[in-house]
Motif scaffolding. Structure first.
Motif, PDB file in Angstrom:
ATOM      1  N   LEU A  20       0.839  -1.208   0.000  1.00 22.34           N
ATOM      2  CA  LEU A  20       0.000   0.000   0.000  1.00 22.34           C
ATOM      3  C   LEU A  20       0.871   1.253   0.000  1.00 22.34           C
ATOM      4  O   LEU A  20       0.592   2.220  -0.713  1.00 22.34           O
ATOM      5  CB  LEU A  20      -0.927   0.021   1.218  1.00 22.34           C
ATOM      6  CG  LEU A  20      -2.153  -0.867   1.160  1.00 22.34           C
ATOM      7  CD1 LEU A  20      -2.864  -0.851   2.510  1.00 22.34           C
ATOM      8  CD2 LEU A  20      -3.095  -0.403   0.076  1.00 22.34           C
ATOM      9  N   GLY A  21       1.917   1.231   0.795  1.00 20.94           N
ATOM     10  CA  GLY A  21       2.833   2.370   0.839  1.00 20.94           C
ATOM     11  C   GLY A  21       3.514   2.609  -0.488  1.00 20.94           C
ATOM     12  O   GLY A  21       3.626   3.748  -0.957  1.00 20.94           O
ATOM     13  N   GLU A  22       3.956   1.548  -1.111  1.00 22.45           N
ATOM     14  CA  GLU A  22       4.625   1.679  -2.405  1.00 22.45           C
ATOM     15  C   GLU A  22       3.655   2.172  -3.478  1.00 22.45           C
ATOM     16  O   GLU A  22       4.025   3.003  -4.317  1.00 22.45           O
ATOM     17  CB  GLU A  22       5.251   0.348  -2.808  1.00 22.45           C
ATOM     18  CG  GLU A  22       6.426  -0.036  -1.943  1.00 22.45           C
ATOM     19  CD  GLU A  22       6.978  -1.418  -2.248  1.00 22.45           C
ATOM     20  OE1 GLU A  22       8.174  -1.609  -1.996  1.00 22.45           O
ATOM     21  OE2 GLU A  22       6.233  -2.297  -2.723  1.00 22.45           O
ATOM     22  N   SER A  29       0.739  10.055  -3.751  1.00 23.84           N
ATOM     23  CA  SER A  29       0.016  10.282  -2.487  1.00 23.84           C
ATOM     24  C   SER A  29       1.003  10.084  -1.337  1.00 23.84           C
ATOM     25  O   SER A  29       0.976   9.085  -0.626  1.00 23.84           O
ATOM     26  CB  SER A  29      -1.153   9.312  -2.367  1.00 23.84           C
ATOM     27  OG  SER A  29      -2.059   9.498  -3.422  1.00 23.84           O
ATOM     28  N   HIS A  30       1.879  11.063  -1.179  1.00 18.67           N
ATOM     29  CA  HIS A  30       3.012  10.902  -0.265  1.00 18.67           C
ATOM     30  C   HIS A  30       2.618  10.828   1.206  1.00 18.67           C
ATOM     31  O   HIS A  30       3.261  10.104   1.965  1.00 18.67           O
ATOM     32  CB  HIS A  30       4.047  11.993  -0.533  1.00 18.67           C
ATOM     33  CG  HIS A  30       4.635  11.873  -1.896  1.00 18.67           C
ATOM     34  ND1 HIS A  30       4.434  12.813  -2.876  1.00 18.67           N
ATOM     35  CD2 HIS A  30       5.366  10.889  -2.473  1.00 18.67           C
ATOM     36  CE1 HIS A  30       5.038  12.425  -3.980  1.00 18.67           C
ATOM     37  NE2 HIS A  30       5.607  11.265  -3.766  1.00 18.67           N
ATOM     38  N   GLU A  31       1.595  11.543   1.633  1.00 17.70           N
ATOM     39  CA  GLU A  31       1.162  11.446   3.036  1.00 17.70           C
ATOM     40  C   GLU A  31       0.662  10.036   3.338  1.00 17.70           C
ATOM     41  O   GLU A  31       0.982   9.466   4.380  1.00 17.70           O
ATOM     42  CB  GLU A  31       0.080  12.489   3.350  1.00 17.70           C
ATOM     43  CG  GLU A  31       0.570  13.928   3.356  1.00 17.70           C
ATOM     44  CD  GLU A  31       1.482  14.273   4.530  1.00 17.70           C
ATOM     45  OE1 GLU A  31       1.556  13.490   5.502  1.00 17.70           O
ATOM     46  OE2 GLU A  31       2.118  15.334   4.468  1.00 17.70           O
ATOM     47  N   GLN A  32      -0.133   9.487   2.427  1.00 22.26           N
ATOM     48  CA  GLN A  32      -0.631   8.114   2.601  1.00 22.26           C
ATOM     49  C   GLN A  32       0.520   7.116   2.569  1.00 22.26           C
ATOM     50  O   GLN A  32       0.541   6.150   3.332  1.00 22.26           O
ATOM     51  CB  GLN A  32      -1.634   7.763   1.511  1.00 22.26           C
ATOM     52  CG  GLN A  32      -2.970   8.415   1.682  1.00 22.26           C
ATOM     53  CD  GLN A  32      -3.917   8.003   0.555  1.00 22.26           C
ATOM     54  OE1 GLN A  32      -3.532   7.990  -0.615  1.00 22.26           O
ATOM     55  NE2 GLN A  32      -5.145   7.673   0.920  1.00 22.26           N
ATOM     56  N   ALA A  33       1.455   7.346   1.674  1.00 27.10           N
ATOM     57  CA  ALA A  33       2.607   6.455   1.569  1.00 27.10           C
ATOM     58  C   ALA A  33       3.394   6.449   2.876  1.00 27.10           C
ATOM     59  O   ALA A  33       3.761   5.381   3.382  1.00 27.10           O
ATOM     60  CB  ALA A  33       3.512   6.887   0.415  1.00 27.10           C
ATOM     61  N   LEU A  34       3.631   7.623   3.417  1.00 24.96           N
ATOM     62  CA  LEU A  34       4.393   7.722   4.650  1.00 24.96           C
ATOM     63  C   LEU A  34       3.701   6.972   5.783  1.00 24.96           C
ATOM     64  O   LEU A  34       4.336   6.216   6.527  1.00 24.96           O
ATOM     65  CB  LEU A  34       4.601   9.190   5.020  1.00 24.96           C
ATOM     66  CG  LEU A  34       5.457   9.451   6.248  1.00 24.96           C
ATOM     67  CD1 LEU A  34       6.851   8.863   6.083  1.00 24.96           C
ATOM     68  CD2 LEU A  34       5.528  10.948   6.512  1.00 24.96           C
ATOM     69  N   ALA A  35       2.406   7.141   5.910  1.00 29.62           N
ATOM     70  CA  ALA A  35       1.661   6.454   6.969  1.00 29.62           C
ATOM     71  C   ALA A  35       1.761   4.934   6.812  1.00 29.62           C
ATOM     72  O   ALA A  35       2.005   4.209   7.793  1.00 29.62           O
ATOM     73  CB  ALA A  35       0.206   6.900   6.962  1.00 29.62           C
ATOM     74  N   ALA A  36       1.605   4.443   5.600  1.00 29.58           N
ATOM     75  CA  ALA A  36       1.664   2.999   5.371  1.00 29.58           C
ATOM     76  C   ALA A  36       3.075   2.458   5.596  1.00 29.58           C
ATOM     77  O   ALA A  36       3.252   1.395   6.205  1.00 29.58           O
ATOM     78  CB  ALA A  36       1.189   2.667   3.957  1.00 29.58           C
ATOM     79  N   THR A  60       9.980   9.421   0.222  1.00 30.24           N
ATOM     80  CA  THR A  60       8.683  10.047   0.485  1.00 30.24           C
ATOM     81  C   THR A  60       8.859  11.315   1.303  1.00 30.24           C
ATOM     82  O   THR A  60       8.266  12.358   0.987  1.00 30.24           O
ATOM     83  CB  THR A  60       7.760   9.056   1.232  1.00 30.24           C
ATOM     84  OG1 THR A  60       7.597   7.889   0.408  1.00 30.24           O
ATOM     85  CG2 THR A  60       6.407   9.666   1.518  1.00 30.24           C
ATOM     86  N   LEU A  61       9.672  11.242   2.344  1.00 34.67           N
ATOM     87  CA  LEU A  61       9.942  12.433   3.164  1.00 34.67           C
ATOM     88  C   LEU A  61      10.558  13.545   2.316  1.00 34.67           C
ATOM     89  O   LEU A  61      10.229  14.721   2.477  1.00 34.67           O
ATOM     90  CB  LEU A  61      10.864  12.069   4.331  1.00 34.67           C
ATOM     91  CG  LEU A  61      10.220  11.255   5.442  1.00 34.67           C
ATOM     92  CD1 LEU A  61      11.289  10.659   6.353  1.00 34.67           C
ATOM     93  CD2 LEU A  61       9.248  12.112   6.231  1.00 34.67           C
ATOM     94  N   TYR A  62      11.445  13.181   1.427  1.00 36.66           N
ATOM     95  CA  TYR A  62      12.068  14.157   0.528  1.00 36.66           C
ATOM     96  C   TYR A  62      11.003  14.883  -0.291  1.00 36.66           C
ATOM     97  O   TYR A  62      11.000  16.102  -0.388  1.00 36.66           O
ATOM     98  CB  TYR A  62      13.067  13.442  -0.378  1.00 36.66           C
ATOM     99  CG  TYR A  62      13.662  14.313  -1.450  1.00 36.66           C
ATOM    100  CD1 TYR A  62      14.665  15.212  -1.140  1.00 36.66           C
ATOM    101  CD2 TYR A  62      13.229  14.215  -2.758  1.00 36.66           C
ATOM    102  CE1 TYR A  62      15.222  16.016  -2.125  1.00 36.66           C
ATOM    103  CE2 TYR A  62      13.781  15.001  -3.746  1.00 36.66           C
ATOM    104  CZ  TYR A  62      14.781  15.902  -3.431  1.00 36.66           C
ATOM    105  OH  TYR A  62      15.316  16.695  -4.404  1.00 36.66           O
ATOM    106  N   TYR A  63      10.076  14.140  -0.865  1.00 31.23           N
ATOM    107  CA  TYR A  63       9.026  14.748  -1.680  1.00 31.23           C
ATOM    108  C   TYR A  63       8.006  15.528  -0.857  1.00 31.23           C
ATOM    109  O   TYR A  63       7.264  16.342  -1.405  1.00 31.23           O
ATOM    110  CB  TYR A  63       8.348  13.713  -2.574  1.00 31.23           C
ATOM    111  CG  TYR A  63       9.219  13.381  -3.757  1.00 31.23           C
ATOM    112  CD1 TYR A  63       9.397  14.306  -4.788  1.00 31.23           C
ATOM    113  CD2 TYR A  63       9.912  12.183  -3.820  1.00 31.23           C
ATOM    114  CE1 TYR A  63      10.230  14.020  -5.851  1.00 31.23           C
ATOM    115  CE2 TYR A  63      10.747  11.894  -4.894  1.00 31.23           C
ATOM    116  CZ  TYR A  63      10.897  12.826  -5.899  1.00 31.23           C
ATOM    117  OH  TYR A  63      11.731  12.560  -6.958  1.00 31.23           O
TER     118      TYR A  63
END
Length: 86
Positions: A20-22, A29-36, A60-63
């Motif tokens: 899901l994160g990938e 959807s970087h916020e969702q990616a970070l959470a997953a 993800t944090l970079y973006y």
């Protein structure tokens, strides 16, 4: 998401969370990616795919313009500079 919802303690749940994160990362959807990704790393920090998750989390944090956190996640030396994306 279905696996996580229906079988949160199943061995496959951690892998589903990584996927899901990938997928969220790939779609921007970087916020969702970070959470997953953080969920996966909390669930399975010693998993064989943990390093891959950590790298994707750093990207993800970079973006998300959180370059200092991205550097810390990559283990970059304190003097290294990483510019936020345009």
């Amino acid at each position: 998401q279905k696996v996580l919802d229906q079988y949160p303690t199943a061995p496959q749940a951690a892998l589903a969370q990584l996927r899901l994160g990938e997928a969220a990362y790939a779609s921007g959807s970087h916020e969702q990616a970070l959470a997953a990704l953080e969920g996966f790393l909390a669930r399975a920090p010693e998993a064989a795919l943990a390093q891959r998750a950590q790298v994707t989390k750093g990207e993800t944090l970079y973006y998300l313009n959180r370059a200092a956190e991205a550097l810390a996640g990559f283990g970059a030396p304190g003097g290294a500079r990483l510019e936020a994306p345009p």
